[in-house]
Design a protein around this motif. Structure first.
Motif, PDB file in Angstrom:
ATOM      1  N   ASP A   1       0.988  -1.030  -0.260  1.00 36.78           N
ATOM      2  CA  ASP A   1       0.125   0.119   0.135  1.00 36.78           C
ATOM      3  C   ASP A   1       0.804   1.311   0.093  1.00 36.78           C
ATOM      4  OD1 ASP A   1      -1.816   2.061   0.172  1.00 36.78           O
ATOM      5  OD2 ASP A   1      -2.739   1.308   2.306  1.00 36.78           O
TER       6      ASP A   1
ATOM      7  N   GLY B   1      -1.912   4.701   1.576  1.00 35.64           N
ATOM      8  CA  GLY B   1      -2.205   4.830   3.015  1.00 35.64           C
ATOM      9  C   GLY B   1      -3.522   5.851   3.105  1.00 35.64           C
ATOM     10  N   TYR B   2      -4.429   5.934   2.482  1.00 36.23           N
ATOM     11  CA  TYR B   2      -5.714   6.619   2.730  1.00 36.23           C
ATOM     12  C   TYR B   2      -6.768   5.719   3.169  1.00 36.23           C
ATOM     13  CZ  TYR B   2      -3.558  10.629   0.404  1.00 36.23           C
ATOM     14  OH  TYR B   2      -2.943  11.769   0.171  1.00 36.23           O
ATOM     15  N   ASP B   3      -6.250   5.036   4.155  1.00 31.11           N
ATOM     16  CA  ASP B   3      -7.382   4.322   4.917  1.00 31.11           C
ATOM     17  C   ASP B   3      -7.474   2.812   4.056  1.00 31.11           C
ATOM     18  OD1 ASP B   3      -8.468   3.315   7.188  1.00 31.11           O
ATOM     19  OD2 ASP B   3     -10.577   4.382   6.992  1.00 31.11           O
TER      20      ASP B   3
ATOM     21  N   THR C   1      -5.744   0.159   4.096  1.00 31.89           N
ATOM     22  CA  THR C   1      -5.061  -1.123   4.516  1.00 31.89           C
ATOM     23  C   THR C   1      -6.173  -2.133   4.768  1.00 31.89           C
ATOM     24  OG1 THR C   1      -3.368   0.353   5.772  1.00 31.89           O
ATOM     25  CG2 THR C   1      -3.471  -1.894   6.522  1.00 31.89           C
TER      26      THR C   1
ATOM     27  N   GLN D   1       2.821  -1.739   4.345  1.00 34.32           N
ATOM     28  CA  GLN D   1       2.455  -0.320   4.553  1.00 34.32           C
ATOM     29  C   GLN D   1       3.571   0.477   4.462  1.00 34.32           C
ATOM     30  OE1 GLN D   1      -0.857   0.254   4.799  1.00 34.32           O
ATOM     31  NE2 GLN D   1      -0.434   2.173   4.035  1.00 34.32           N
TER      32      GLN D   1
ATOM     33  N   GLY E   1       2.602   4.009   2.387  1.00 33.26           N
ATOM     34  CA  GLY E   1       1.988   5.260   2.135  1.00 33.26           C
ATOM     35  C   GLY E   1       1.452   5.669   3.573  1.00 33.26           C
ATOM     36  N   LEU E   2       1.501   6.923   3.853  1.00 29.20           N
ATOM     37  CA  LEU E   2       0.956   7.777   5.213  1.00 29.20           C
ATOM     38  C   LEU E   2      -0.013   8.953   4.786  1.00 29.20           C
ATOM     39  CD1 LEU E   2       4.053   7.676   7.312  1.00 29.20           C
ATOM     40  CD2 LEU E   2       2.043   5.978   7.563  1.00 29.20           C
TER      41      LEU E   2
ATOM     42  N   PHE F   1      -5.541   4.630  10.434  1.00 25.08           N
ATOM     43  CA  PHE F   1      -6.201   3.734   9.632  1.00 25.08           C
ATOM     44  C   PHE F   1      -6.982   2.991  10.474  1.00 25.08           C
ATOM     45  CE2 PHE F   1      -1.923   3.438   7.228  1.00 25.08           C
ATOM     46  CZ  PHE F   1      -2.231   4.651   6.775  1.00 25.08           C
TER      47      PHE F   1
ATOM     48  N   GLY G   1       5.293  -2.662   8.187  1.00 26.57           N
ATOM     49  CA  GLY G   1       5.661  -1.359   7.692  1.00 26.57           C
ATOM     50  C   GLY G   1       6.954  -1.436   7.052  1.00 26.57           C
TER      51      GLY G   1
END
Length: 311
Positions: A212, A215-217, A219, A234, A236-237, A242, A256
């Motif tokens: 991902d 990282g826009y929720d 996950t 993971q 992206g943030l 999340f 991560g």
């Protein structure tokens, strides 16, 4: 020299005049040639005083240039060498915790230097140090993408485009989830097997690995896509928090990935040199960095945005 500096939350990045840096022991000064703009720059401007040890902070963590001065104890490098700078090495990350490359010159630790192949475009040399390294490290070194695996890539932006192509080169069956339909043809040209707008469409499809980069929720959608025994990486943030359903973690691995190594950068350099990875990017002038960060914040950039600096 001139430098683009963050001065405080809620204030636009400012172009200031600051003294030229000097190298300490183990360090070099780099005359900047190119610096990539990243969503992390925007994120750090939003959290500002809570993260940066001092202000104003010269931003820019995706950097490449030419060594112009060498500090005491540095071996293996000479003035005139073309280098990229690993942002997750010995020295704290530039542009966030130490002065970065949105300037005429920057200081780097010699252990964090990657050798740029002769003739490589400076924009590629810069973007490989973060967008290249971070995406490559996540999908190849952490995720272990390889032949025979079904791999999902969430987000086909500056990082996802490199990660997806790296997995294709390893022989994996790669699928992309990207809301911006304008880049779907780029993904297909990179050799991916399928593109969807929403990773929710992958639910129950037994992916071995999903990385991902958004990282826009997203996950939870990655967890729903991977099989029992599969892995979610993971990177992206896009959002600070999340939400996931606890029972969907069972039997799966979620981890991560942050940054990478000088070795990763040089491996990406070799793929770029051979033309096996051809990322989409746009070159802007040094004086356009402030405007460029605004474009990133408004999601108006395809691929990577890189500023030309110096000669």
């Amino acid at each position: 020299m001139k430098a683009w500096q963050f001065e405080g939350t809620g204030r636009p990045i400012a172009l200031n005049e600051i003294p030229d840096p000097q190298p300490g022991p183990g360090e070099v000064v780099i005359d900047m040639r190119a610096a990539g703009l990243c969503h992390s720059d925007v994120m750090y401007m939003q959290i500002g005083e809570r993260a940066m040890p001092f202000l104003p902070m010269t931003q820019g963590h995706e950097n490449a240039g030419v060594i112009s001065a060498i500090g005491e104890g540095v071996t293996g490098w000479e003035v005139g060498d073309a280098v990229g700078v690993c942002p997750s090495g010995v020295r704290p990350p530039a542009g966030m915790f130490t002065p970065g490359g949105f300037a005429g010159k920057m200081v780097a630790h010699s252990a964090d230097l990657a050798r740029v192949p002769e003739g490589m475009d400076w924009a590629l040399a810069a973007l490989a140090t973060d967008a290249g390294m971070t995406s490559y490290h996540a999908i190849i070194k952490v995720g272990g993408a390889r032949e025979g695996m079904k791999v999902g890539v969430i987000g086909y932006g500056g990082l996802g485009q490199v990660g997806a192509r790296a997995a294709v080169l390893k022989g994996a069956e790669v699928h992309v989830a990207e809301t911006k339909e304008s880049v779907w043809d780029l993904a297909r040209a990179a050799g991916v097997s399928g593109v969807v707008a929403d990773a929710a469409e992958w639910a129950g499809q037994s992916f071995d690995l999903v990385v991902d980069y958004a990282g826009y929720d997203t996950t939870q959608r990655a967890l729903d896509a991977v099989r029992r025994g599969g892995t979610v990486v993971q990177v992206g943030l896009g959002q600070p928090t999340f939400t996931i359903n606890a029972n969907t973690i069972l039997g799966k691995t979620i981890t991560g990935s942050l940054g990478g190594t000088v070795e990763d950068i040089e491996e990406v350099y070799e793929l770029l040199r051979r033309g096996e990875i051809q990322p989409a990017y746009e070159v802007i002038g040094f004086e356009e960095i402030g405007e460029g960060l605004g474009r990133l914040a408004r999601h108006e950039v395809t691929g990577r945005l890189v500023a030309r600096i110096g000669d």
